[in-house]
Design an enzyme around this catalytic site. Structure first.
Site, PDB file in Angstrom:
ATOM      1  N   GLU A   1       4.989 -28.261  -1.891  1.00  0.00           N
ATOM      2  CA  GLU A   1       5.295 -27.002  -1.197  1.00  0.00           C
ATOM      3  C   GLU A   1       4.257 -25.928  -1.458  1.00  0.00           C
ATOM      4  O   GLU A   1       4.454 -25.063  -2.295  1.00  0.00           O
ATOM      5  CB  GLU A   1       6.715 -26.517  -1.503  1.00  0.00           C
ATOM      6  CG  GLU A   1       7.129 -26.420  -2.930  1.00  0.00           C
ATOM      7  CD  GLU A   1       8.567 -25.909  -3.053  1.00  0.00           C
ATOM      8  OE1 GLU A   1       8.974 -25.022  -2.292  1.00  0.00           O
ATOM      9  OE2 GLU A   1       9.291 -26.400  -3.934  1.00  0.00           O
TER      10      GLU A   1
ATOM     11  N   ASP B   1      13.939 -32.095   0.646  1.00  0.00           N
ATOM     12  CA  ASP B   1      13.638 -30.675   0.476  1.00  0.00           C
ATOM     13  C   ASP B   1      12.502 -30.357   1.441  1.00  0.00           C
ATOM     14  O   ASP B   1      11.431 -30.969   1.354  1.00  0.00           O
ATOM     15  CB  ASP B   1      13.230 -30.470  -0.998  1.00  0.00           C
ATOM     16  CG  ASP B   1      13.014 -29.024  -1.380  1.00  0.00           C
ATOM     17  OD1 ASP B   1      13.095 -28.148  -0.510  1.00  0.00           O
ATOM     18  OD2 ASP B   1      12.747 -28.787  -2.574  1.00  0.00           O
TER      19      ASP B   1
ATOM     20  N   GLU C   1       6.700 -27.171   3.432  1.00  0.00           N
ATOM     21  CA  GLU C   1       7.159 -28.158   2.446  1.00  0.00           C
ATOM     22  C   GLU C   1       7.666 -29.425   3.116  1.00  0.00           C
ATOM     23  O   GLU C   1       8.358 -29.366   4.132  1.00  0.00           O
ATOM     24  CB  GLU C   1       8.288 -27.558   1.595  1.00  0.00           C
ATOM     25  CG  GLU C   1       8.848 -28.527   0.555  1.00  0.00           C
ATOM     26  CD  GLU C   1       9.889 -27.887  -0.362  1.00  0.00           C
ATOM     27  OE1 GLU C   1      10.546 -26.924   0.067  1.00  0.00           O
ATOM     28  OE2 GLU C   1      10.030 -28.369  -1.487  1.00  0.00           O
TER      29      GLU C   1
ATOM     30  N   ASP D   1      13.876 -22.552   3.713  1.00  0.00           N
ATOM     31  CA  ASP D   1      13.718 -23.705   2.814  1.00  0.00           C
ATOM     32  C   ASP D   1      15.087 -24.373   2.669  1.00  0.00           C
ATOM     33  O   ASP D   1      16.042 -23.771   2.191  1.00  0.00           O
ATOM     34  CB  ASP D   1      13.188 -23.212   1.464  1.00  0.00           C
ATOM     35  CG  ASP D   1      12.747 -24.339   0.543  1.00  0.00           C
ATOM     36  OD1 ASP D   1      13.168 -25.495   0.743  1.00  0.00           O
ATOM     37  OD2 ASP D   1      11.991 -24.048  -0.416  1.00  0.00           O
TER      38      ASP D   1
ATOM     39  N   HIS E   1      14.353 -30.788 -10.092  1.00  0.00           N
ATOM     40  CA  HIS E   1      13.134 -30.425 -10.825  1.00  0.00           C
ATOM     41  C   HIS E   1      12.690 -31.539 -11.742  1.00  0.00           C
ATOM     42  O   HIS E   1      12.412 -31.342 -12.917  1.00  0.00           O
ATOM     43  CB  HIS E   1      13.324 -29.084 -11.541  1.00  0.00           C
ATOM     44  CG  HIS E   1      13.536 -27.973 -10.567  1.00  0.00           C
ATOM     45  ND1 HIS E   1      14.786 -27.449 -10.288  1.00  0.00           N
ATOM     46  CD2 HIS E   1      12.677 -27.336  -9.741  1.00  0.00           C
ATOM     47  CE1 HIS E   1      14.668 -26.525  -9.338  1.00  0.00           C
ATOM     48  NE2 HIS E   1      13.401 -26.439  -8.995  1.00  0.00           N
TER      49      HIS E   1
ATOM     50  N   HIS F   1       7.694 -30.523  -6.769  1.00  0.00           N
ATOM     51  CA  HIS F   1       8.516 -31.037  -7.872  1.00  0.00           C
ATOM     52  C   HIS F   1       9.101 -32.391  -7.531  1.00  0.00           C
ATOM     53  O   HIS F   1       9.429 -32.666  -6.369  1.00  0.00           O
ATOM     54  CB  HIS F   1       9.646 -30.043  -8.164  1.00  0.00           C
ATOM     55  CG  HIS F   1      10.332 -29.568  -6.917  1.00  0.00           C
ATOM     56  ND1 HIS F   1      11.471 -30.163  -6.438  1.00  0.00           N
ATOM     57  CD2 HIS F   1      10.002 -28.609  -6.020  1.00  0.00           C
ATOM     58  CE1 HIS F   1      11.820 -29.564  -5.309  1.00  0.00           C
ATOM     59  NE2 HIS F   1      10.949 -28.622  -5.024  1.00  0.00           N
TER      60      HIS F   1
HETATM   61 CO    CO Z   1      11.212 -27.542  -3.082  1.00  0.00          CO
END
Ligand code: CO
Length: 293
Positions: free
Chosen positions: A190, A98, A278, A87, A165, A157
């Protein structure tokens, strides 16, 4: 909110870099290869391109779902049978991409496919007006129809500037309501699929932290930790990144005094396997643009 071009371009550039680095980094996950070497090489690919990490490269084995990374001097190696989640978070000027994938060193192809299919199902459902709960329902259905469980207490998120976040939260299971998706939102989806309980718990080991308060520290080792933490502007850092000795004492002091927030390794039940996929996306007028594909 409609983003201006500079912001939009930074998200796209971060996304393109994250995609390239994730592929190359995941290619280093091979039977017998060292975890520490793989993590350091992958993180260096980001900084060599003039970008910064949004968080330490997460590499989580088997029943671990997230928040593991190499320890200082880590001697772990990848072994036959391992299921490895990689990740990666890249940021350009605080704008984050991300993205994650799962490398299968065993016979876990259907489990890997479950999280990947769930991610595609959710991406296909993204448009203004849909709710986060509906995206969670698409994820849950795709995973359950393949005979696995979604991890219910991990979520996608929102990605704001220097904030991993933000809103919205995208659940991996159906729920009523939740955030209403709007044009211009940037967020990561994700899905995690598991052969275990569908719920992760915190391990004792912590490798990743972030600074949540600006108070100074007196202890020399804590000061040294804060020298690593401060330039992160609230984004996470790894224990491994802090130079010198007595790092543990510094970290423990800063957690106790509320200056650092710890992210313990998260895992499902021992002996289970968890897969993850993700992507980061920008919501458009009639769907979304995936920045990390
Ligand atoms: Co993430």
């Amino acid at each position: 909110m409609i983003m201006d071009d500079v912001v939009y371009d930074a998200y796209r550039e971060a996304g393109a870099l994250a995609r390239r680095v994730l592929r190359r980094g995941a290619g280093l996950v091979k039977e017998g290869a060292g975890l520490l070497e793989m993590v350091e090489a992958t993180e260096a690919m980001v900084t060599e391109e003039g970008a910064l990490l949004a968080f330490p490269l997460n590499v989580s084995f088997n029943e671990a779902a997230a928040h593991d990374t190499a320890m200082p001097g880590d001697e772990r190696t990848f072994a036959r049978g391992d299921l490895v989640k990689v990740d990666l978070g890249v940021q350009i000027d605080g704008y984050i991409a991300d993205t994650a994938m799962t490398v299968d060193l065993g016979d876990h192809a259907p489990l890997v496919e479950a999280s990947r299919a769930a991610l595609e199902a959710a991406i296909a459902a993204v448009r203004p007006g849909v709710t986060a709960g509906e995206l969670g329902a698409a994820i849950q259905a795709a995973i359950e129809e393949r005979g696995y469980k979604p991890v219910a207490n991990l979520t996608g998120h929102g990605l704001d500037r220097y904030n991993l976040h933000g809103k919205p939260t995208i659940p991996n299971v159906a729920m009523s309501g939740g955030a209403v998706i709007e044009e211009g939102m940037v967020f990561a989806i994700e899905p995690f699929a598991t052969t275990g309980s569908g719920k992760v718990v915190e391990a004792a080991r912590v490798e990743i932290y972030r600074q949540v308060a600006a108070r100074p520290a007196r202890l020399p080792s804590a000061k040294r930790v804060l020298e690593t933490a401060r330039p992160r502007r609230g984004l996470p850092f790894a224990r491994r990144w802090v130079p010198g000795d007595k790092v543990e004492i510094g970290l423990a002091t800063l957690v106790r005094t509320g200056i650092l927030h710890p992210f313990p390794v998260l895992h499902d039940v021992p002996g289970s396997f968890v897969s993850q996929a993700e992507h980061t996306l920008i919501v458009t007028a009639d769907g979304c643009e995936v920045t990390t594909r």
